[in-house]
Design a protein around this motif. Sequence first.
Motif, PDB file in Angstrom:
ATOM      1  N   TYR A 152       0.986  -1.048   0.157  1.00 60.81           N
ATOM      2  CA  TYR A 152      -0.112   0.051  -0.123  1.00 60.81           C
ATOM      3  C   TYR A 152       0.988   1.204  -0.131  1.00 60.81           C
ATOM      4  O   TYR A 152       0.389   2.145  -0.554  1.00 60.81           O
ATOM      5  N   MET A 153       2.190   1.210   0.448  1.00 66.28           N
ATOM      6  CA  MET A 153       2.908   2.070   0.669  1.00 66.28           C
ATOM      7  C   MET A 153       4.683   1.822   0.835  1.00 66.28           C
ATOM      8  O   MET A 153       4.567   0.575   0.947  1.00 66.28           O
ATOM      9  N   ASP A 154       5.386   2.594   0.611  1.00 63.38           N
ATOM     10  CA  ASP A 154       6.733   2.312   1.063  1.00 63.38           C
ATOM     11  C   ASP A 154       7.062   2.192   2.510  1.00 63.38           C
ATOM     12  O   ASP A 154       6.212   2.926   3.029  1.00 63.38           O
ATOM     13  N   SER A 155       7.998   1.911   3.016  1.00 62.69           N
ATOM     14  CA  SER A 155       8.370   1.644   4.444  1.00 62.69           C
ATOM     15  C   SER A 155       8.541   3.096   4.907  1.00 62.69           C
ATOM     16  O   SER A 155       8.020   3.522   6.156  1.00 62.69           O
ATOM     17  N   GLU A 156       9.051   3.963   4.266  1.00 59.27           N
ATOM     18  CA  GLU A 156       9.401   5.523   4.532  1.00 59.27           C
ATOM     19  C   GLU A 156       8.018   6.160   4.715  1.00 59.27           C
ATOM     20  O   GLU A 156       7.681   7.068   5.885  1.00 59.27           O
TER      21      GLU A 156
END
Length: 390
Positions: free
Chosen positions: A359-363
């Motif tokens: 759903y999103m990157d870790s940052e």
Amino acid sequence: MSEVSLKHIQAIDIHAHPYVANSEPYTLEEFVRTLSLAVIPNQIPKHYVQTKKQPFPGTNMWIQLLIQRLSRFLTCEPTLEQVVKHRNIEAVDFKKYTRKLFQDANITGVVADFGYPTPKLSKKSYADLCGARIWEIHRIESVMVDLRKEGYSFGEFIEKYREDLNESLKKEGVVGLKSIIAYRSGLEIMEMNEQAAKEQYEEFQSNERAQVKAFRDYCLHIAMEECTKAYKVMHIHTGIGDGEVILPKASPSFLIEMLRDKKYSETKVHLVHGGYPWIEEAAFIVSILPNVYMDISLQNPFAGHGVKRILDQVFEFAPFDKVMYGSDAFTVPEMNWLGVHLFKECFEQVLNSWVKADYMDSETAQTIGEMVLYRNFENVYRKQIKEAVK
Ligand SMILES: [Zn+2]
């Protein structure tokens, strides 16, 4: 890919209450009672049979979690007996103990509601006790109760009440007002009706706990007006609380008529406790109204293992910049402490699951964690308020 970690991130507790040291060491029963939202003494029936390993009567998941986690902090066995024993030793120097808990959880600030407990505790000594920055919300019901004793006419009462709110909102460190109308007459707020309010004033004068809905609704509108003028935030208790709450009228949905009123389109409103268990409704409300915010205090940490589910659920609708961290700690610093640790533990799991699901990157996930812990507060309360007041 790096994992999300909130371990070293500071936390601002958007809703908590001050407390002082207990005068005598706690017995098991007293400690459990102190931790309970019920506020009424635990009733253990006569001839209650307890088997080995059975949790202490009346304890629930949040207390179980606290015992388990606190035993690590105190380096003792994870039993209520051992935790209370070691806590009593450590808390002899209550300030040292409280500060140690605050530092361990990296709590750098608290928005405190000095309306509970009564009589009111001092802001200065609470700040000194926990070693964190303290901001304040000014509870309108306390003002109403104090003014009630003065024997004013309705007109004089309203004038003095408005004056008090106005003056208090000017004070440095006061970020807004707070109402517990959900405990008195519920959240279905009617339009301002001076005549109806006036008719109920006498009843309020003779009983500070009287329902007097038209009168209370009228006073809440005045608070909304004063917050609007001062560019500060109106905090409204929503959802469950202690045993007195008017549960059938505590859902934040009841507020929607008032919140949608054009005259309050610029008013900042904070839904305290995010309306739990109507958290999805609160999440929807903050998603449609640009100046309405919510926090996850009370449900965190008192919903125990439910905190993980709640954090996943609240972001089904709530924008990431509308939700703030909170604990609703009200008797002991362990509540502030476990609040942060449980929140971080649960939110890390949720954020990592979002990364895993692509759903999103870790940052981005890491940033969302930081937003809820303190950045949203900084943005809304420190920057926006300051800029608006300038
Ligand atoms: Zn509270």
